[in-house]
Write an enzyme that holds these catalytic residues in place. Sequence first.
Site, PDB file in Angstrom:
ATOM      1  CD  GLU A 288      50.450  34.517  54.634  1.00  0.00           C
ATOM      2  OE1 GLU A 288      50.150  35.555  54.184  1.00  0.00           O
ATOM      3  OE2 GLU A 288      50.304  33.629  53.814  1.00  0.00           O
TER       4      GLU A 288
ATOM      5  N   GLY B 252      42.660  35.967  49.166  1.00  0.00           N
ATOM      6  CA  GLY B 252      42.465  37.027  48.581  1.00  0.00           C
ATOM      7  C   GLY B 252      41.631  36.379  47.092  1.00  0.00           C
ATOM      8  CB  SER B 253      42.711  34.468  44.478  1.00  0.00           C
ATOM      9  OG  SER B 253      43.933  33.832  45.024  1.00  0.00           O
TER      10      SER B 253
ATOM     11  CB  VAL C 267      45.403  42.297  49.837  1.00  0.00           C
ATOM     12  CG1 VAL C 267      44.111  42.749  50.729  1.00  0.00           C
ATOM     13  CG2 VAL C 267      45.474  43.577  48.868  1.00  0.00           C
ATOM     14  N   GLY C 268      48.843  42.192  49.946  1.00  0.00           N
ATOM     15  CA  GLY C 268      50.150  41.916  49.230  1.00  0.00           C
ATOM     16  C   GLY C 268      50.986  40.849  49.813  1.00  0.00           C
ATOM     17  NE  ARG C 269      53.430  36.586  48.717  1.00  0.00           N
ATOM     18  CZ  ARG C 269      52.226  36.220  47.982  1.00  0.00           C
ATOM     19  NH1 ARG C 269      51.060  36.712  48.463  1.00  0.00           N
ATOM     20  NH2 ARG C 269      52.024  35.367  47.124  1.00  0.00           N
TER      21      ARG C 269
ATOM     22  CG  HIS D  41      47.310  34.533  51.551  1.00  0.00           C
ATOM     23  ND1 HIS D  41      48.756  34.436  51.505  1.00  0.00           N
ATOM     24  CD2 HIS D  41      46.840  34.698  50.521  1.00  0.00           C
ATOM     25  CE1 HIS D  41      49.232  34.844  50.475  1.00  0.00           C
ATOM     26  NE2 HIS D  41      47.897  35.180  49.712  1.00  0.00           N
TER      27      HIS D  41
ATOM     28  CG  ASP E 170      43.822  37.954  52.480  1.00  0.00           C
ATOM     29  OD1 ASP E 170      43.279  36.931  53.276  1.00  0.00           O
ATOM     30  OD2 ASP E 170      44.339  37.705  51.585  1.00  0.00           O
TER      31      ASP E 170
HETATM   32  N1  LIG Z   1      46.018  38.271  49.420  1.00  0.00           N
HETATM   33  C1  LIG Z   1      45.935  37.283  48.500  1.00  0.00           C
HETATM   34  O1  LIG Z   1      45.319  36.248  48.297  1.00  0.00           O
HETATM   35  C2  LIG Z   1      46.985  37.645  47.385  1.00  0.00           C
HETATM   36  C3  LIG Z   1      46.523  37.149  45.898  1.00  0.00           C
HETATM   37  C4  LIG Z   1      47.181  37.554  44.660  1.00  0.00           C
HETATM   38  C5  LIG Z   1      48.419  38.206  44.961  1.00  0.00           C
HETATM   39  N2  LIG Z   1      48.678  38.718  46.075  1.00  0.00           N
HETATM   40  C6  LIG Z   1      49.941  39.551  46.280  1.00  0.00           C
HETATM   41  O2  LIG Z   1      49.851  40.543  45.669  1.00  0.00           O
HETATM   42  C7  LIG Z   1      50.998  41.021  44.564  1.00  0.00           C
HETATM   43  C8  LIG Z   1      50.553  42.067  43.702  1.00  0.00           C
HETATM   44  O3  LIG Z   1      49.763  41.353  42.954  1.00  0.00           O
HETATM   45  P1  LIG Z   1      49.477  42.017  41.188  1.00  0.00           P
HETATM   46  O4  LIG Z   1      48.969  41.022  40.400  1.00  0.00           O
HETATM   47  O5  LIG Z   1      49.124  43.405  41.430  1.00  0.00           O
HETATM   48  O6  LIG Z   1      51.170  42.044  40.675  1.00  0.00           O
HETATM   49  P2  LIG Z   1      51.776  43.313  39.689  1.00  0.00           P
HETATM   50  O7  LIG Z   1      53.074  42.833  39.420  1.00  0.00           O
HETATM   51  O8  LIG Z   1      50.794  43.602  38.525  1.00  0.00           O
HETATM   52  O9  LIG Z   1      51.958  44.572  40.628  1.00  0.00           O
HETATM   53  C9  LIG Z   1      53.016  44.630  41.601  1.00  0.00           C
HETATM   54  C10 LIG Z   1      53.202  46.098  41.560  1.00  0.00           C
HETATM   55  O10 LIG Z   1      53.928  46.424  42.885  1.00  0.00           O
HETATM   56  C11 LIG Z   1      54.988  47.396  42.339  1.00  0.00           C
HETATM   57  N3  LIG Z   1      56.130  47.153  43.044  1.00  0.00           N
HETATM   58  C12 LIG Z   1      57.222  46.175  43.144  1.00  0.00           C
HETATM   59  N4  LIG Z   1      58.032  46.211  44.125  1.00  0.00           N
HETATM   60  C13 LIG Z   1      57.932  47.757  44.445  1.00  0.00           C
HETATM   61  C14 LIG Z   1      58.621  48.826  45.442  1.00  0.00           C
HETATM   62  N5  LIG Z   1      59.640  48.199  45.911  1.00  0.00           N
HETATM   63  N6  LIG Z   1      57.796  49.614  45.687  1.00  0.00           N
HETATM   64  C15 LIG Z   1      56.926  50.247  45.044  1.00  0.00           C
HETATM   65  N7  LIG Z   1      56.090  49.267  44.116  1.00  0.00           N
HETATM   66  C16 LIG Z   1      56.632  48.274  43.855  1.00  0.00           C
HETATM   67  C17 LIG Z   1      55.548  46.866  40.824  1.00  0.00           C
HETATM   68  O11 LIG Z   1      56.207  47.891  40.222  1.00  0.00           O
HETATM   69  C18 LIG Z   1      53.931  46.819  40.070  1.00  0.00           C
HETATM   70  O12 LIG Z   1      53.297  47.715  39.930  1.00  0.00           O
HETATM   71  C19 LIG Z   1      51.482  39.713  44.333  1.00  0.00           C
HETATM   72  O13 LIG Z   1      52.994  39.648  44.258  1.00  0.00           O
HETATM   73  C20 LIG Z   1      51.240  38.900  45.541  1.00  0.00           C
HETATM   74  O14 LIG Z   1      52.192  38.885  46.518  1.00  0.00           O
HETATM   75  C21 LIG Z   1      48.139  38.320  47.142  1.00  0.00           C
END
Ligand SMILES: NC(=O)c1ccc[n+]([C@@H]2O[C@H](COP(=O)([O-])OP(=O)(O)OC[C@H]3O[C@@H](n4cnc5c(N)ncnc54)[C@H](O)[C@@H]3O)[C@@H](O)[C@H]2O)c1
Length: 384
Positions: A330, A351-352, A299-301, A349, A325
Amino acid sequence: MTRKPGVLIPFKNRLEVDDCLPEWKRLEDQVDLIKYEITTKENFKVALAQSNVECLWITEDLFNHLGSPAEFYDDFSPSLKLVAVPWVGTDFLDGPRLKREKGIVVCNIGPNAASNVGELALFLTLSCFRMTSFFEHCFRFVHRGQPGLCAEYVGGKKHALTVSNITNGENNYPFPEKFTCEQDQVVDLSKNYTIAGKTIASPNGKTALILGFGYIGQSIGKKLCYGLDMKIQYFKRSGPVSSEILGYPATYCSTLEDPKTWATPDLIVLALPGHESTQNIINAKTLSMCKDQVRIVNVGRGSCVDEDALLQALESGKVASVGLDVFKNEGTKVDERFFDRWDVTLLPHIGSTVSDMIGRQTLVTLQNIEDVLVKNGRGLYPCN
Ligand SMILES: NC(=O)c1ccc[n+]([C@@H]2O[C@H](COP(=O)([O-])OP(=O)(O)OC[C@H]3O[C@@H](n4cnc5c(N)ncnc54)[C@H](O)[C@@H]3O)[C@@H](O)[C@H]2O)c1
């Protein structure tokens, strides 16, 4: 009279702000919240360069009609202090460069979407373990309401998972009758409670490794722990998080270099940002270190997964099932091979994507704006 600082909010077909909020009305006394109607790229460049606004409020309409805001770096007027992103991912911007070259702060909405993204991770996890995507395809498109017939697929080993060439000719949906188990084969369900040789399991008691243990990752941990009774492991570059803060038991893994980190989990959940350090973190090498029949949720990227390697691992059975997701490419075209698979649950995509999100996004973005433009702060959730 001194000029109020200006905020440019581009729109074309959709208004992505809630201007009925009391906070909007209150901030309007101090800040000029300018709804800018998008026409052409050239006009937008002129508006950015000449409007002397202090803040650009990013919108999806801006992306949809003019492309990435990164294309307009050179047009930002010297007055610009803040790029306000009303969602979480800011990987489309070069935040460090904006700060270094122009002193611009980039803010996002911090933890305000974490629980919603976590909900979807929970859904994708359940789907991966219980193979709901398979059953839904059978139920919805083929048998049209005969659950018993869907259950007949359980135990078969011969279901072709790739169905790109098999369609019923009418509506292009896959046609499972073409690949049911052999008619005269007796299936021993006590040994084969499977779909195409992939186990239908409960997540209860299984171990999940969460990569990306920020706001979203921590929310996912809570939901998997208390919602699905899973054991939680996580990797965090900055070290462990205390269990008092987390509010649930979780085991910290100190490195991704140790094969044991990969070998233990039954599920790997990615909640990582898009960044060069997270590029293809799931790849042929890391997958080879995983337990057989591991499940993956992202669900990240999309950039965090080598999709060729993932598809190969699904095909070989190394990975049992996947819930996605987010995807590579994309903005253009998601890899079609995912659409052909029963063992992948796909979401676009979302998530929110909940109806109160616009209000929440607006509120937090206004708070970021007030902090930077009125109080001279760095915003509630600065990202660069
Ligand atoms: N699916 C969706 O609709 C949706 C919605 C919102 C966010 N996201 C994605 O989720 C991601 C995370 O959101 P969040 O609010 O938790 O952000 P956040 O900044 O709170 O958390 C990101 C975490 O990833 C860690 N990180 C970064 N690079 C890393 C690496 N190389 N190895 C290990 N850990 C690493 C950071 O230290 C941090 O703990 C966003 O950047 C966005 O891309 C997706």
